[in-house]
Design a protein around this motif. Sequence first.
Motif, short mmCIF file in Angstrom:
data_model
loop_
_atom_site.label_atom_id
_atom_site.label_comp_id
_atom_site.label_asym_id
_atom_site.label_seq_id
_atom_site.Cartn_x
_atom_site.Cartn_y
_atom_site.Cartn_z
N SER A 1 -20.57 5.55 1.11
CA SER A 1 -20.50 4.63 0.00
C SER A 1 -20.93 3.43 0.01
CB SER A 1 -19.06 4.66 -0.49
OG SER A 1 -18.46 5.83 -0.62
N ARG A 2 -21.57 2.82 -1.39
CA ARG A 2 -21.72 1.50 -1.58
C ARG A 2 -20.71 0.82 -2.27
NH1 ARG A 2 -27.58 2.37 -1.16
NH2 ARG A 2 -28.26 1.63 0.76
N PHE A 3 -20.51 -0.32 -2.13
CA PHE A 3 -19.45 -0.88 -2.74
C PHE A 3 -19.74 -2.52 -3.35
CE2 PHE A 3 -18.19 -4.06 0.22
CZ PHE A 3 -18.45 -3.79 1.51
N THR A 4 -18.99 -2.85 -4.38
CA THR A 4 -18.95 -4.33 -4.74
C THR A 4 -17.56 -4.86 -4.97
OG1 THR A 4 -21.07 -3.73 -6.16
CG2 THR A 4 -19.78 -5.71 -6.62
N ALA A 5 -17.39 -5.72 -4.33
CA ALA A 5 -16.16 -6.36 -4.30
C ALA A 5 -15.98 -7.83 -4.59
CB ALA A 5 -15.29 -6.16 -2.85
N ALA A 6 -14.89 -8.32 -5.11
CA ALA A 6 -14.64 -9.83 -5.19
C ALA A 6 -13.25 -10.24 -4.54
CB ALA A 6 -14.47 -9.97 -6.67
N TRP A 7 -13.49 -11.27 -3.73
CA TRP A 7 -12.40 -11.85 -3.12
C TRP A 7 -12.03 -13.30 -3.52
CZ3 TRP A 7 -10.26 -9.97 1.96
CH2 TRP A 7 -10.46 -8.33 2.26
N VAL A 8 -10.70 -13.77 -3.40
CA VAL A 8 -10.48 -15.05 -3.71
C VAL A 8 -9.62 -15.51 -2.69
CG1 VAL A 8 -9.01 -16.42 -5.41
CG2 VAL A 8 -10.34 -14.38 -6.38
N ARG A 9 -9.83 -17.12 -2.52
CA ARG A 9 -9.19 -17.80 -1.28
C ARG A 9 -7.88 -18.37 -1.90
NH1 ARG A 9 -12.63 -21.00 2.62
NH2 ARG A 9 -13.92 -21.37 0.74
N ARG A 10 -6.81 -18.10 -1.63
CA ARG A 10 -5.64 -18.73 -2.11
C ARG A 10 -4.78 -19.01 -0.67
NH1 ARG A 10 -4.72 -13.59 -6.13
NH2 ARG A 10 -5.59 -14.54 -8.07
N ASP A 11 -4.24 -20.39 -0.83
CA ASP A 11 -3.30 -20.79 0.09
C ASP A 11 -4.09 -20.58 1.65
OD1 ASP A 11 -1.63 -21.39 -1.86
OD2 ASP A 11 -0.71 -19.03 -1.86
N GLY A 12 -5.36 -20.93 1.51
CA GLY A 12 -6.11 -20.69 2.94
C GLY A 12 -6.19 -19.41 3.39
N ARG A 13 -5.95 -18.24 2.73
CA ARG A 13 -6.56 -17.07 3.15
C ARG A 13 -7.28 -16.23 1.94
NH1 ARG A 13 -2.37 -12.75 2.13
NH2 ARG A 13 -0.67 -13.76 1.06
N TRP A 14 -8.16 -15.28 2.38
CA TRP A 14 -8.77 -14.63 1.18
C TRP A 14 -8.01 -13.13 0.88
CZ3 TRP A 14 -13.12 -16.12 -1.05
CH2 TRP A 14 -13.80 -17.16 -0.21
N GLN A 15 -8.01 -12.99 -0.30
CA GLN A 15 -7.37 -11.68 -0.88
C GLN A 15 -8.54 -11.14 -1.73
OE1 GLN A 15 -3.59 -13.09 -2.66
NE2 GLN A 15 -2.81 -11.46 -1.25
N ALA A 16 -8.75 -9.66 -1.71
CA ALA A 16 -9.42 -8.96 -2.40
C ALA A 16 -8.73 -8.57 -3.85
CB ALA A 16 -9.38 -7.36 -1.87
#
Lengths: 134, 127
Positions: free
Chosen positions: A101-116
Motif C-alpha cells: 500500500s501507499r499512504f498519505t497521512a497528516a500529523w500534528v504536534r501537540r504538547d511536544g509530541r506528534w499525533q496522527a
Amino acid sequence: MEMTRDEQAAREIESAFRSWLEKIPQGDVEFFERTLADEWHYTDVSSHTHTKRHYIQLLQGHIPEGIKGELREIDVRIYGDVAVVVGHYTVDAGDTRIQDSRFTAAWVRRDGRWQAVAHQAANIGDPIYPEEEA
Amino acid sequence: MTDEHALETAFRDWLAAIPRKDLDFFRRTIADEWVYTDYTGHVHDKAEYLKLIEELISPDHETELVEIEVKPYGDTARVVGRYTSVGTLANGKRSVQDSRFTAMWVSRDGRWQSVARQAGNIGEALF
C-alpha cells in the motif's frame, strides 16, 4: 552535525510509523490511544472511513495472527506544527503478501509530541495510465 | 470568508476546472511540491498531473463534490471528502469514479495551495 528541528520531527514521525506497524499485531491499544488524535480520520484501502475508536476496535478483533508490516518508503514534510507524510508499506502473513500500500497521512504536534490526524491508504494496482509506466 | 468556506470553494473550483482543462487554475492551486497518490496507489507530481489533465480528460467529464470536511490547523488544513467523476478518457476508456480523498492544504501569501492528496475508489467494505 546537529539536526534541525524539522529533521528531528521527520525522524520522530518515521519512528512512530515503524512502531505503528509493529504494534498492530501486538494489539497495543495504549500505543494507538496515545498516537492517534481524537479527530483522526482514516480512509482504508477500500475507501471506507473509520474513527479512532473504530480503528482500535478493529485492531482488537480483526488482525490475523503472525502478520508482519514493513515500512518501505517514507517522505515527511514539515509545515510548522503539521507534518504531511507519504509512504509505502507492505504487510505479510508468512510467505503471503496481504497488503502492498501507499499512504498519505497528516500529523500534528501537540504538547511536544506528534499525533496522527489523518491517514488514507491504497493498495498498489495496475496504473490507470499504463503509457506512463513505459 | 472562513477557511472552511474558502477550501470548499477551492475544491468545487478544482472539479469544475478538470473538464475545462484549466491548467492555469491548477498551476496556481497546486504547490510545486505537491504529491498525489491516485486510487491505484501510483504517485504523481504536479507536472505529471497537469499532463494527465491536458492529455487524458475529455470535455464530457462530469464531476460532483458529494461530501467535504475541512479542519484547519493554523496555516495548514486537512480536507477529507468524497466526489464522483464520470467521463470518457482520451484513450477511449470510460471512467466512472466514486472516490474518497484525503488532502492537505497550506496557506501561503494569503491563498490556499494543495500540498498533498490521495484518492481511492469506494469498494466493498473490508470490515
